[in-house]
Design an enzyme around this catalytic site. Structure first.
Site, short mmCIF file in Angstrom:
data_model
loop_
_atom_site.label_atom_id
_atom_site.label_comp_id
_atom_site.label_asym_id
_atom_site.label_seq_id
_atom_site.Cartn_x
_atom_site.Cartn_y
_atom_site.Cartn_z
N PHE A 186 0.86 -1.18 0.00
CA PHE A 186 0.00 0.00 0.00
C PHE A 186 0.90 1.24 0.00
O PHE A 186 1.99 1.21 0.58
CB PHE A 186 -0.89 -0.03 1.24
CG PHE A 186 -1.96 1.02 1.28
CD1 PHE A 186 -3.12 0.87 0.55
CD2 PHE A 186 -1.80 2.16 2.06
CE1 PHE A 186 -4.11 1.84 0.59
CE2 PHE A 186 -2.79 3.12 2.10
CZ PHE A 186 -3.94 2.97 1.36
N SER A 188 1.43 3.86 1.56
CA SER A 188 1.99 4.44 2.78
C SER A 188 3.06 3.57 3.43
O SER A 188 3.71 4.00 4.39
CB SER A 188 0.87 4.68 3.80
OG SER A 188 0.27 3.44 4.18
N LYS A 189 3.27 2.36 2.93
CA LYS A 189 4.22 1.46 3.56
C LYS A 189 5.67 1.86 3.27
O LYS A 189 5.95 2.66 2.39
CB LYS A 189 3.97 0.02 3.08
CG LYS A 189 2.59 -0.51 3.40
CD LYS A 189 2.36 -0.61 4.91
CE LYS A 189 1.10 -1.37 5.26
NZ LYS A 189 -0.14 -0.65 4.95
N ASN A 190 6.60 1.26 4.02
CA ASN A 190 8.03 1.57 3.82
C ASN A 190 8.47 1.28 2.39
O ASN A 190 9.29 2.01 1.83
CB ASN A 190 8.89 0.77 4.79
CG ASN A 190 8.80 1.30 6.20
OD1 ASN A 190 7.70 1.57 6.69
ND2 ASN A 190 9.93 1.47 6.86
#
Length: 402
Positions: A186, A188-190
């Protein structure tokens, strides 16, 4: 510094810095026209497996579908129970219920926010088929204890590592410890993609083969179905774009850790602020060394490589206060154009959709839901933005009436 805006997350700087490479990847896929599976997907899977030290990595359509596919590959369904934390993103429990199995909600450790092994042990029954630890906010759960429980009771382990790509436990990548590891890309993930996408990992050849068949409606060969699966394929375009960002993910996590270290240093020096120093992977111990802390900072446990997908503080509820201190701080920050979010306000055992279950109280999950607040931690956070967050929290603690 009052005019400095600090969003909870800003994707543009990270992605725009790679614009030329991302555009080239897009044009390559557009040129060859193979949009479903194919070389782009295989190349990304191989690169991701190498990065994680996993035997098999299988690209899928989302982190949620990664969990669903892992459960299906382990033949979990009606009559089975799967133990998961009550405090997590909804997909952890929702995927279990979607297959007709029973999600059984265990409580969390108040220090690391992850599954409390002692709580898990009390919930195992003859119907229990798997444990689903969630490596919440980018830090490993107590995997040694949980894997031991699984061995003792002949249970499967599905690691929900949606927030933990690149995190490690005792030097070993998360997602390679259980039967399956499940990741989300997604945005927003790292390691964030450009829409929904995910990955599952496994060390087991037979499970990998079964998962690959289930990913394409259970067909092997095409149009011949030995299993009932689903459409869980990662798009070739997503794989190509993620392959551009994959070599940078360690840099992103290092920057997040740098931001977390400054928060810990400067916020930790304020009156009434503590760093939780007990857990030792969920033997827990005292939660704080102060009688009435006002703000509790997160900690990276010594045996973990924390990638700080979220930086989540706690504000203990105060007797007689008109509102939760957490809610007051969120409002305070938002009024000053500083992003903050509650992950997560309602634990699973209190969700309306799970009211049909005989849910036991999960006291620490309930307490966390009242106290947690995540503040900006993304890699591109500028020095003045970070200082603005610290300044605003300092002012809040000085001005707050409790």
């Amino acid at each position: 510094m009052a005019d400095i805006k600090v969003p909870l997350l800003d994707l543009n700087e990270q992605n725009h810095s790679l614009a030329a490479e991302l555009t080239a990847a897009f044009e390559r896929v557009l040129g060859h026209g193979q949009f479903i599976l194919g070389q782009e997907v295989s190349a990304f899977e191989e690169a991701a497996a190498k990065e994680l030290g996993a035997r098999h990595a299988i690209g899928v359509s989302s982190g949620t579908d990664a969990l669903l596919l892992a459960l299906m590959a382990l033949d979990i369904g009606p009559g089975d129970e799967v133990i998961c934390p009550s405090f997590s993103f909804f997909a952890s429990a929702g995927t279990i219920a979607r297959l007709g199995a029973k999600p059984v909600f265990a409580d969390i450790c108040p220090v690391c926010f992850n599954l409390d092994p002692e709580s898990v042990a009390t919930l195992i029954t003859p119907r229990t088929k798997a444990i689903m630890p969630v490596h919440l906010f980018g830090q490993a759960a107590a995997m040694e204890s949980l894997l031991a429980l699984a061995r003792d009771h002949n249970l499967r382990v599905i690691e929900d590592a949606a927030q933990a790509f690149g995190a490690a436990y005792r030097g070993k990548a998360l997602g390679t410890l259980g039967d399956f590891g499940c990741f989300s890309f997604f945005p927003s993930k790292n390691l964030g993609g450009f829409g929904d996408s995910g990955l599952i990992t496994t060390e087991d050849d037979a499970l990998a083969h079964r998962a690959r068949i289930l990913r394409v409606h259970g067909a092997e060969p095409k149009y011949y179905h030995s299993l009932i699966g689903g459409n869980f394929r990662i798009d070739a375009l997503q794989a190509a774009l993620l392959a551009v960002k994959l070599p940078h993910h360690r840099q992103y996590s290092h920057a997040r850790a740098t931001n977390a270290a400054e928060y810990n240093e400067k916020l930790g020096a304020l009156p009434g602020v503590i760093k939780e120093r007990s857990c030792e992977l969920c033997n827990t111990g005292p939660v704080s060394n102060q009688e009435a802390p006002r703000l509790i900072l997160p900690q990276a446990l010594p045996e973990n490589t924390h990638i700080w997908n979220q930086y989540t503080v706690r504000l203990p509820a105060q007797p007689g206060a008109n509102e939760l201190p957490r809610d007051a701080l969120k409002r305070w920050l938002n009024e000053r154009d500083i992003g903050a979010e509650i992950y997560y306000p309602v634990p699973f055992h209190q969700q309306a959709c799970f009211a049909y279950l005989d849910n036991a109280p999960c006291i620490e999950s309930e307490r966390a839901a009242r106290e947690v607040l995540s503040i900006p931690i993304y890699p591109e956070l500028a020095v003045d933005q970070r200082e603005r967050v610290i300044e605003a929290i300092t002012e809040f603690l000085e001005d707050a009436g409790y």
